[in-house]
Design an enzyme around this catalytic site. Structure first.
Site, PDB file in Angstrom:
ATOM      1  N   SER A  67     -26.167   6.534 -11.200  1.00  0.00           N
ATOM      2  CA  SER A  67     -24.766   6.117 -11.590  1.00  0.00           C
ATOM      3  C   SER A  67     -24.395   4.630 -11.327  1.00  0.00           C
ATOM      4  O   SER A  67     -22.996   4.116 -11.660  1.00  0.00           O
ATOM      5  CB  SER A  67     -23.780   6.908 -10.823  1.00  0.00           C
ATOM      6  OG  SER A  67     -23.855   6.632  -9.254  1.00  0.00           O
ATOM      7  N   LYS A 104     -20.219   4.004  -4.702  1.00  0.00           N
ATOM      8  CA  LYS A 104     -19.634   3.481  -5.826  1.00  0.00           C
ATOM      9  C   LYS A 104     -18.862   1.819  -5.771  1.00  0.00           C
ATOM     10  O   LYS A 104     -18.856   1.692  -4.483  1.00  0.00           O
ATOM     11  CB  LYS A 104     -18.710   4.630  -6.630  1.00  0.00           C
ATOM     12  CG  LYS A 104     -18.938   6.005  -6.817  1.00  0.00           C
ATOM     13  CD  LYS A 104     -19.607   5.854  -8.398  1.00  0.00           C
ATOM     14  CE  LYS A 104     -20.106   7.163  -8.779  1.00  0.00           C
ATOM     15  NZ  LYS A 104     -21.485   7.718  -8.215  1.00  0.00           N
TER      16      LYS A 104
END
Lengths: 146, 418
Positions: A67, A104
């Protein structure tokens, strides 16, 4: 020296080193020419010192998944996480979201928090009060095998 | 001023730091070999899980109440503890590490400090950097700081984890609130005797006449009383060497043969000898204990211990192990199923400062031999060098069926992030 400031006192903590690979110059030999490097010795470089700014608050984690490949975080990379740093807009953070750890980029916009992946295949995540969410620590370095 | 910083449910909090989904859940940590409960989350306390509950008796309870149970993960707890202690040293140079999860701090020259603020800073930094919640008590003396930390722990909403005893009123109120059995340094036996005297709280205790306390108890209690009165009496203890070193464990199975027990005792003796050398001590005495399973009341019970006095102090694994094995052989009874053994070394003296014996002394080859063994075992870990009477196959057979990863001490165990 690390410095900690409180309201009126400033503390200086001496740093200690272990396994930092200090070079040993044996200058005690009576015969022979003394080492010309003797006066110029320095500490050998230590990656620990470069990567870990705050030993007590630093933890490591392993990346699992794709990701964040856009930010250079590939599968199996090693992350250096400093929990003492304040979370802020655009920092890469390790968060605990609804039962699992995730890494993230933090997006903070007018009181709203978003978790931005760096891979177009992954959706951006909006954090709401429904989520079980904590910011666990801030990523300071990524170490990868090549 | 003094502070006592106490980590809340420390082992449980360590597990939660790396597994936040355990937050707000009932969590219990088991002792070595998964014997009994040694740490509980507040939620587990609330549903009535007692401290020391034997795991095998509570399996149903764990299941029925969805208690998350873990084996003790000492590599993790040890590392987290040293992080907490290092952070505390940033707030004052005078820190006494009292146990794995508690430390006393002394503030010398911190006049005009707002201690409530300072306590909050301490608490916040530890929480943010390590994830461990603490209770901070600050007061004019050590004993009172301990009382204050209990108040901070008991009333988290009101105190936000930090309580300062500053005024005389606060001190009196705190002492009246503190039950006698909860006073630091007053053990179970003593509190029973005091209760007979209608002394039920710390406040009742300081009302007792000094002469009476000294006559009936000891100087320790009268010093404690002064400390509770707000007169600085107890000082921070220097990092002292231990007075005795013990290795006692339950076995995974019960043993009724002497060979297995000899092996275990030799291993425990080896561990004691290593710890002795680590702190630079030699021992004069070895105590060996052996006991059957006290939870199995239907079986023949046998609990016994014996003390061996050595002719000269030693830190040699060879001698300590040999003596311990001889001792356990002498107390072993046939037909008993033994479940637990222990070796305690005591009568400690510094290895470089003891009375020599004219006629009996240790083989001078032992010291360098032990040094080499320690070096090799440290370098290669996992005990590459053992005594012949130890099980060479057995590496670390502690029962740890519910062990969490060693998040901070093993690179293969670090957390994974998606």
């Amino acid at each position: 020296m690390i410095e900690y400031k409180s309201t009126s006192l400033t503390f200086f903590i001496p740093e200690s080193f272990e396994n930092s690979g200090v070079p040993f110059f044996n200058a005690g030999i009576s015969a022979g020419f003394p080492s010309p490097a003797e006066d110029f010795k320095e500490q050998r470089l230590s990656l620990d010192k470069v990567l870990v700014k705050n030993k007590e608050a630093t933890f490591f984690a392993k990346v699992s998944g794709q990701s964040m490949i856009g930010a250079g975080l590939d599968d199996n990379d090693l992350l250096v996480i400093d929990r003492s740093l304040e979370p802020a807009h655009n920092k890469i953070a390790v968060c605990f979201l609804d039962g699992e750890f995730t890494v993230k980029r933090l997006k903070v916009d007018s009181g709203e928090v978003w978790l931005q992946p760096e891979n177009p295949d992954y959706p951006i995540i909006k954090i709401t009060s429904e989520n079980d969410f904590i910011i666990w620590g801030i990523v300071t370095n990524v170490i990868k095998k090549v | 001023m003094y502070a006592l910083v106490d980590c809340n449910n420390f082992y449980t909090s360590c597990e939660r730091a790396f597994n936040p989904s355990l937050q707000n859940k009932s969590v219990a940590i088991l002792s070595n070999n998964d014997g009994c409960v040694i740490s509980r989350s507040d939620e587990a306390k609330a549903i009535g899980l007692p401290m020391g509950a034997p795991a095998f008796k509570y399996e149903q309870f764990f299941k029925a109440n969805n208690v998350q149970v873990f084996s003790s993960n000492y590599p993790l707890y040890g590392d987290m503890s040293s992080r907490v202690m290092k952070i505390l040293e940033q707030f004052t140079p005078d820190v006494e590490i009292y146990s794995i999860d508690e430390a006393f701090l002394q503030f010398k020259g911190f006049d005009n400090y707002n201690f409530e603020d300072y306590g909050n800073q301490i608490r916040q930094r530890i929480l943010k950097w390590t994830g461990i919640p603490t209770s901070v008590g600050i007061a004019p003396t050590k004993a009172l700081s301990k009382v204050a930390s209990k108040i901070a722990r008991k009333f988290p909403k009101e105190t936000k984890g930090v309580y300062v005893i500053a005024s005389e009123d606060q001190r009196i109120k705190a002492l009246k609130w503190t039950k006698i059995e909860d006073v630091w340094g007053i053990g179970r036996g003593l509190s029973k005797r005091l209760k007979l005297k209608k002394c039920r709280t710390a406040y009742d205790f300081i009302q007792l006449p000094n002469a009476w306390i000294r006559h009936n108890f000891s100087v320790v209690e009268s010093r404690l009383k002064r400390d509770l009165e707000g007169i600085t009496t107890l000082q921070l203890d220097e990092q002292k060497n231990k007075k005795a070193i013990a290795t006692t464990r339950s076995f995974e199975y019960t043993f009724s043969d002497i060979d297995n027990i000899k092996e275990r005792v030799s291993t425990f003796a080896t561990s004691c000898a290593e710890k002795l050398r680590k702190q630079g001590s030699c021992c004069h005495m070895i105590i060996v204990m052996l006991s059957s399973d006290r939870h199995k009341k239907d079986l023949n019970q046998h609990r016994v211990n014996t003390t061996v006095s050595l002719p000269y102090p030693t830190d040699s694994t060879l001698i300590i192990s040999q003596q311990a094995v001889n001792a356990v052989t002498s107390i072993f009874k046939k037909g008993i199923k033994y479940k637990r053994a222990g070796v305690i070394v005591t009568g400690l003296v510094a290895f470089d400062n003891y009375q020599l014996n004219m006629f009996q002394y240790e083989n001078p080859k032992h010291k360098p031999l032990m040094h080499v063994i320690d070096e090799i075992n440290t370098k290669y870990s996992d005990y590459k060098i053992k005594l012949g009477n130890q099980d060479l196959e057995r590496t670390w057979k502690m029962r740890q069926e519910r062990l969490s990863p060693r998040y901070t001490t093993n690179i293969n165990d670090i957390i994974k992030v998606k």
